[in-house]
Design a protein around this motif. Structure first.
Motif, PDB file in Angstrom:
ATOM      1  N   TYR A 360      40.209  60.335  34.158  1.00 35.45           N
ATOM      2  CA  TYR A 360      39.983  60.191  35.608  1.00 35.45           C
ATOM      3  C   TYR A 360      38.709  59.404  35.875  1.00 35.45           C
ATOM      4  CZ  TYR A 360      37.365  64.338  34.101  1.00 35.45           C
ATOM      5  OH  TYR A 360      36.563  65.199  33.413  1.00 35.45           O
ATOM      6  N   GLU A 361      38.643  58.898  37.108  1.00 34.57           N
ATOM      7  CA  GLU A 361      37.396  58.321  37.612  1.00 34.57           C
ATOM      8  C   GLU A 361      36.818  59.359  38.557  1.00 34.57           C
ATOM      9  OE1 GLU A 361      36.364  54.858  37.542  1.00 34.57           O
ATOM     10  OE2 GLU A 361      37.859  54.466  35.967  1.00 34.57           O
ATOM     11  N   THR A 363      34.993  60.175  41.880  1.00 36.42           N
ATOM     12  CA  THR A 363      34.730  59.473  43.140  1.00 36.42           C
ATOM     13  C   THR A 363      33.355  59.867  43.686  1.00 36.42           C
ATOM     14  OG1 THR A 363      35.644  61.196  44.535  1.00 36.42           O
ATOM     15  CG2 THR A 363      37.198  59.558  43.693  1.00 36.42           C
ATOM     16  N   SER A 397      34.319  63.365  30.892  1.00 42.49           N
ATOM     17  CA  SER A 397      35.468  62.508  30.585  1.00 42.49           C
ATOM     18  C   SER A 397      36.752  63.328  30.453  1.00 42.49           C
ATOM     19  CB  SER A 397      35.208  61.739  29.296  1.00 42.49           C
ATOM     20  OG  SER A 397      34.892  62.651  28.256  1.00 42.49           O
TER      21      SER A 397
END
Lengths: 466, 167
Positions: A360-361, A363, A397
Motif C-alpha cells: 500500500y501507499e 496517504t 510496508s
C-alpha cells in the motif's frame, strides 16, 4: 487482503443497512432527551423501530411496548422489548456487514452451534437493581443525567463485580457509569456519543435479564495443537483492561487451521496506564513470554467457546519455536476457518477480523491506498502499553491488523507492522512489551513515575484490612 | 481523526468505539495515591508525611473553591491556617499531573493565567466537608486491585478501545 478484495469490500453498503441504521438512530435520539419527554417528532421513533418487526413473531410485543412507552407507561418489560428490537436490528446490520467482509476476503465461517446450558448464578436482586437503574436512565435521558443518578449504580456494580458469572455486566456498567460521571452535568455537554451510549444501554439491559449470563462459561469442545499469534488487541477503561490475543490454531489432529481469540481481563484503576498494564496479567507468564518473544505456543485441552474464544490456562501451554505474525498471516489467513458469532454478540462493534495487508501507499491522513482503494487506518487508538505508534504505521510496508466497522466506515486497526528502523526491516507489534518495555526511553519514564501497581497494592494491604 | 476535536460532532454521534474519557497521565502515586474529579469536587487522599498508616482526605469544591482537609476520621488537619495546607497543595499539583491543567481548571471553574499556579488562583475559604465519603470511594478504588483477573472473554470490552500511544 488484496486490492481486489478491498475494492469489493468498499463497493457500497449491504442492502438495507441505511434504513436499519435510520431506525436505530431515531430510537437513540429518543434516549438523548428521555422517554418521559417524547415530544411529537420523537414519539414516532419507538413505533418506527417496532414497525420493522411487524411481520415477525415479536411484532406484537414490540408494537405494544412502543405504544405504552409513547403514552408514558414505561415499564421494564416494555424497555426490554425495545432494547431487544434495537439489538435485533443492529444484529442484522452486523450479519450483513460480516457476510460482505467474508465474501470479500473469501473467508469461510463456521456455523453456530449453541453451547450446552449450565447452572445460572442466582443474583436476582443485583440484576433487578441494574435493570431499574437502566430504566431510570432511559426515562431521564442522557441530557438529564446528574451525579445522584450516576452514583445510584455504584453499589450494584460493586455487588456484580464479585460474582464471577456476572463480571461482563459489572465491567460494562462500570465503564458506562464512569463516562456518564465524567460528563456530568450532561445537559451542558457539547457533543454526545449518541449511538455509543445507546449501544451500552441496550447491551446492559439484555445482560441484566435473569438467565442470560451463564454462571460458568460453556465450552463446545476442547482443543489442542499449535497456537500461532497474530497480535493482541487491547481494550481498556478506567477499571478494567482486556488483552485479547488473535491467533491461528493448528489442531493437533491435523484438521483445518482456525482463527481463535484468547483473553485475559484484569481489574485496575485509572492511574494504572501504559506499559504497567501488563503487570496485571503477570499470572499468565507463558502467554506474555510468547507475545513478547514472538514465539508459538503448544496448547493442550483448552476449552473452546461457541464464539471462537479459547479459555486460556497458562499451565496447559508451553513455549514453542519463533513465529513471526507476518509468516503466520501469509501461510494461514487465506485458508483459515473463522468462528461463528454467538447471537448476543452480533453487533458491528465486535467485528474484528484479522487480515494481512501489504503493497500500500500511505496517504496524507494516514490511510492505506491499495491499488486505488483507500482503507482508513485507526491510528488514534494504538494502545499505550505497546511500541506501535502512528509514525511507525505511517512508515510501514506491511501490516497485520483487524478490520473493523464503525460510524458507517470500514477501518483497519493495526496489530503489527513491518517497518524500517535504522535501515533494518523489523516487525513491531502491540504485544512486544508484554514482559516490560524494551525502549530505554520508555523504561526511564516508567522508572520516573514509579511502580503504580505496587504502591496501590501496598496501600490496599494497609488500609483494606484495618 | 480525533474524537475530541471541536468538529467531532458527527463522529461522536455515530461512532460506537470511542474513548469518551481521555486517558490520565502516569504519575508517582506514593504521596497522593488517589485523586478524582467527582461529585462537584476535586478530591483525594494524601499520605501523611510522618505516619505511614495515616492519610488525609483533601477536597476543593468546584465553583466556590472552598476547601477542606482532615484525617479519614474527620480530625481537622493542623495545617489549615486560613490558607490551603500542604496536603491540598500536593493534591492540586498531582491532579494537574494526572488530568492536565485544562481539565482540572475547567472542572473547578477557575481561570489560571499562563504560568500561574492553579492553587494560587483559588478564592475560597475553609469549609468543613465530610471525609468519610471520599475515603470510602478511595477504599472502593483500592478494592479493584483485589479482584482476580479472568480468562473468560468479555465481549463488551470491544466498546472500550485502548489508546494513548504517543512515545
Amino acid at each position: 487482503m488484496l486490492a481486489v478484495q478491498l475494492a469489493g469490500l468498499l463497493d457500497g453498503d449491504p442492502e438495507g443497512t441505511g434504513e436499519a441504521l435510520a431506525l436505530v438512530d431515531g430510537f437513540d435520539d429518543a434516549l438523548v432527551h428521555g422517554l418521559a419527554r417524547l415530544s411529537e417528532e420523537r414519539a414516532e421513533a419507538p413505533a418506527a423501530l417496532a414497525g420493522a418487526f411487524s411481520a415477525t413473531p415479536i411484532g406484537d410485543r414490540l408494537a405494544e411496548a412502543a405504544a405504552k412507552v409513547a403514552s408514558g407507561s414505561i415499564t421494564e418489560e416494555h424497555l426490554t422489548a425495545l432494547a431487544g428490537g434495537r439489538a435485533a436490528l443492529f444484529g442484522a446490520v452486523h450479519d450483513a456487514l460480516l457476510a460482505d467482509l467474508d465474501a470479500a476476503l473469501g473467508r469461510e465461517r463456521a456455523p453456530w452451534y449453541p453451547a450446552p446450558r449450565s447452572e445460572q448464578d442466582t443474583a436476582a436482586n443485583l440484576l433487578g437493581g441494574a435493570r431499574s437503574w437502566l430504566r431510570e436512565l432511559a426515562i431521564t435521558g442522557w441530557r438529564g443525567v446528574d451525579h445522584d443518578l450516576v452514583s445510584a449504580v455504584d453499589q450494584i456494580t460493586e455487588g456484580l463485580t464479585v460474582v464471577p458469572g456476572l463480571r461482563r455486566l459489572a465491567v460494562l456498567l462500570d465503564g458506562f457509569a464512569a463516562e456518564l460521571r465524567a460528563s456530568c452535568p450532561v445537559g451542558t455537554m457539547e457533543h454526545l456519543p449518541v449511538r455509543r451510549w445507546a449501544d451500552l444501554w441496550t447491551r446492559a439491559l439484555l445482560l441484566a435479564q435473569d438467565g442470560v449470563l451463564p454462571g460458568e462459561p460453556r465450552p463446545v469442545a476442547t482443543v489442542s495443537g499449535r497456537l500461532l499469534i497474530l497480535g493482541v488487541d487491547v481494550h481498556e477503561h478506567g477499571t478494567a483492561v482486556q488483552f485479547q490475543v488473535h491467533a491461528v490454531l493448528e489442531p493437533a489432529d491435523g484438521g483445518q487451521a482456525r482463527l481463535v481469540r484468547t483473553s485475559v481481563t484484569a481489574a485496575k484503576v485509572d492511574t494504572i496506564v501504559g506499559p504497567a498494564l501488563w503487570k496485571l496479567a503477570h499470572d499468565h507468564k507463558v502467554l506474555l513470554a510468547a507475545l513478547a518473544g514472538h514465539l508459538s505456543l503448544e496448547v493442550t485441552d483448552l476449552p473452546l467457546l461457541d464464539g471462537g474464544d479459547v479459555i486460556w490456562h497458562d499451565d496447559r501451554a508451553s513455549l514453542g519455536k519463533p513465529a513471526d505474525p507476518f509468516t503466520t498471516a501469509r501461510l494461514h489467513l487465506a485458508g483459515v476457518l473463522a468462528p461463528a458469532v454467538p447471537p448476543l454478540e452480533r453487533v458491528p462493534v465486535r467485528i474484528a477480523e484479522p487480515v494481512l495487508i501489504e503493497g500500500y501507499e500511505v496517504t496524507g491522513d494516514g490511510s492505506f491506498d491499495l491499488g486505488g482503494s483507500v482503507l482508513a487506518v485507526d491510528t488514534a487508538r494504538l494502545p499505550g502499553c505497546g511500541p506501535l505508534t502512528p509514525k511507525l504505521v505511517a512508515g510501514s510496508s506491511a501490516c497485520v491488523g483487524l478490520v473493523r466497522w464503525d460510524g458507517g466506515c470500514w477501518l483497519l486497526q493495526p496489530l503489527a507492522v513491518q517497518a524500517k528502523v535504522k535501515r533494518e526491516t523489523v516487525a513491531v507489534g502491540t504485544g512486544d512489551w508484554a514482559q516490560g518495555p524494551t525502549d530505554p526511553k520508555v523504561v526511564k519514564a516508567e522508572a520516573r513515575s514509579g511502580d503504580a501497581v505496587a504502591v496501590l497494592r501496598e496501600r490496599a494491604g494497609r488500609l483494606l484490612r484495618q | 481523526m480525533n474524537d475530541r476535536s471541536p468538529d467531532g460532532e458527527a463522529v461522536w454521534a455515530h461512532r460506537s468505539r470511542l474513548r469518551v474519557i481521555p486517558p490520565v497521565q502516569p504519575r508517582k502515586l506514593a504521596k497522593v495515591p488517589f485523586v478524582e474529579l467527582a461529585d462537584g469536587r476535586l478530591q483525594g487522599v494524601v499520605s501523611s508525611g510522618s505516619d505511614i498508616s495515616r492519610v488525609y482526605v483533601s477536597s476543593i469544591a468546584a465553583g466556590t473553591h472552598n476547601y477542606n482537609c482532615s484525617t479519614n476520621n474527620n480530625r481537622p488537619c493542623g495545617g489549615l491556617y486560613g490558607s490551603p495546607c500542604k496536603h491540598l497543595q500536593a493534591l492540586t499539583a498531582e491532579a494537574v499531573l494526572q488530568y492536565g491543567l485544562d481539565r482540572v481548571a475547567t472542572y473547578l471553574r477557575v481561570e489560571v493565567p499562563e504560568g500561574a499556579d492553579l492553587i494560587a488562583c483559588l478564592s475560597g475559604g475553609h469549609e468543613p466537608a465530610p471525609a468519610a465519603m471520599v475515603f470510602s470511594r478511595f477504599l472502593r478504588h483500592l478494592a479493584y486491585l483485589e479482584v482476580p483477573a479472568t480468562t473468560v472473554p468479555i465481549p463488551e470490552m470491544h466498546w472500550f478501545p485502548s489508546e494513548g500511544a504517543v512515545h
